[in-house]
Design an enzyme around this catalytic site. Structure first.
Site, short mmCIF file in Angstrom:
data_model
loop_
_atom_site.label_atom_id
_atom_site.label_comp_id
_atom_site.label_asym_id
_atom_site.label_seq_id
_atom_site.Cartn_x
_atom_site.Cartn_y
_atom_site.Cartn_z
N GLY A 44 0.78 -1.18 -0.27
CA GLY A 44 0.27 -0.33 0.14
C GLY A 44 1.11 1.54 0.20
O GLY A 44 0.30 2.66 -0.19
N ASP A 100 0.91 4.24 3.71
CA ASP A 100 -0.36 4.93 3.29
C ASP A 100 -1.52 4.96 4.42
O ASP A 100 -1.72 6.71 4.08
CB ASP A 100 -1.49 4.11 2.47
CG ASP A 100 -1.36 2.58 2.46
OD1 ASP A 100 -1.05 2.48 3.18
OD2 ASP A 100 -2.29 1.75 1.25
N ASP A 103 -5.02 3.20 10.51
CA ASP A 103 -6.09 2.44 10.68
C ASP A 103 -6.24 1.45 12.01
O ASP A 103 -6.56 1.98 13.41
CB ASP A 103 -6.30 0.59 10.19
CG ASP A 103 -8.01 0.82 9.24
OD1 ASP A 103 -8.65 0.83 10.78
OD2 ASP A 103 -8.83 0.16 8.88
N LYS A 131 -7.29 7.40 10.14
CA LYS A 131 -8.75 6.77 10.33
C LYS A 131 -9.03 7.59 11.60
O LYS A 131 -8.37 7.92 11.93
CB LYS A 131 -8.91 5.75 10.14
CG LYS A 131 -9.14 5.22 8.14
CD LYS A 131 -10.50 3.87 8.49
CE LYS A 131 -10.52 3.20 6.97
NZ LYS A 131 -11.27 2.49 7.17
N PHE A 150 -14.47 3.10 3.98
CA PHE A 150 -13.11 2.19 3.17
C PHE A 150 -13.24 3.38 2.34
O PHE A 150 -13.67 3.10 1.28
CB PHE A 150 -14.02 1.00 2.88
CG PHE A 150 -12.69 -0.25 2.09
CD1 PHE A 150 -12.69 -1.21 3.21
CD2 PHE A 150 -12.80 -0.62 0.79
CE1 PHE A 150 -12.15 -2.41 3.11
CE2 PHE A 150 -11.31 -1.00 0.83
CZ PHE A 150 -11.39 -1.94 2.04
N VAL A 151 -11.39 2.99 1.63
CA VAL A 151 -10.72 3.63 1.28
C VAL A 151 -10.22 3.80 -0.21
O VAL A 151 -9.47 2.08 -0.05
CB VAL A 151 -10.28 5.75 1.54
CG1 VAL A 151 -11.27 5.90 2.10
CG2 VAL A 151 -9.16 4.61 2.50
N ASP A 157 -6.23 -0.42 -1.49
CA ASP A 157 -6.51 -1.68 -2.68
C ASP A 157 -8.27 -1.94 -2.04
O ASP A 157 -8.40 -2.20 -0.28
CB ASP A 157 -6.57 -2.92 -2.34
CG ASP A 157 -5.52 -4.10 -1.51
OD1 ASP A 157 -5.37 -3.22 -0.37
OD2 ASP A 157 -6.53 -5.05 -1.54
N ARG A 163 -5.40 0.27 -6.46
CA ARG A 163 -4.14 0.67 -6.23
C ARG A 163 -4.10 1.88 -6.99
O ARG A 163 -2.76 2.95 -6.67
CB ARG A 163 -3.51 -0.11 -6.19
CG ARG A 163 -3.91 -0.96 -5.04
CD ARG A 163 -1.59 -1.40 -4.32
NE ARG A 163 -1.90 -2.92 -3.62
CZ ARG A 163 -2.61 -3.33 -2.35
NH1 ARG A 163 -2.40 -2.23 -1.25
NH2 ARG A 163 -2.20 -4.79 -1.42
#
Ligand code: PRP
Length: 177
Positions: A44, A100, A103, A131, A150-151, A157, A163
């Site tokens: 990511g 990236d 979370d 987040k 959810f991004v 991804d 991606r």
């Protein structure tokens, strides 16, 4: 893939690139005098890291690490898999971990302690996104605080896809029962 539906664009290309420019300036200023070992966390973090390092005016080296806890799922497994291990070249280096998204914090927390155990002199972290439910978790550099959606895109991804999208969008995820 055909079923994936985007609800909206959260961050467009211009917003992302402008924030990366200012992050690069800040890192250049705060890590001046060092030769940072920049560690993109694959998969990511690779897109973000590749843009970020070009905005850092320091003699960096690059040393990617592959880490995964989600697999093909949208919920963390709770275990961090490091299929390539941790390179011994981090010994005595000032590390900048680049990812990236923050979370649950499992990835950065685990890698930070693993790198210190491997002999890194210092470990800083830089994430593009944090987040909202992770807003109590620390990262030295944070691009954007975002809602608990959810991004995907710009390295992020869904089951391995999206991606390569240049912007970051919210995805409508069907919850499994
Ligand atoms: C994603 C993302 C971060 C991590 C963040 O990686 O790229 O590395 O999860 O989540 P956390 O804060 O809960 O650890 P993933 O495990 O999906 O692997 P990938 O980078 O190959 O997509």
């Amino acid at each position: 893939m055909m079923d994936d539906r985007f609800s909206r664009v959260l961050l467009d290309q211009a917003e992302i690139q402008e924030r990366i420019r200012t992050l690069g300036e800040q890192i250049t200023h705060e890590m001046r005098g060092l030769v940072p070992c920049v560690i993109p966390i694959l998969d990511g973090g690779m897109i973000f890291a590749s843009d970020l390092v070009r905005k850092i005016s320091l003699p960096i080296t690059l040393l990617p690490i592959k880490a995964s806890s989600y697999g093909m799922e949208s919920v963390s497994s709770g275990n961090l898999d490091l299929p390539w291990g941790v390179p011994p070249l981090v010994r005595d280096r000032d590390v900048l971990l680049v990812d990236d998204i923050l979370d649950t914090g499992l990835t950065l927390t685990t890698l930070r302690s693993t790198l210190l155990e491997a002999g890194a002199r210092s470990v800083r972290t830089c994430v593009l996104l944090r987040k909202q439910h992770a807003n109590h978790l620390h990262s030295d550099y944070i691009g954007f605080d975002i809602p608990n959606e959810f991004v995907v895109g710009y390295g992020l991804d869904h089951a391995g896809r999206h991606r390569n999208l240049p912007e970051i969008s919210c995805l409508e995820i069907e919850k499994k029962n």
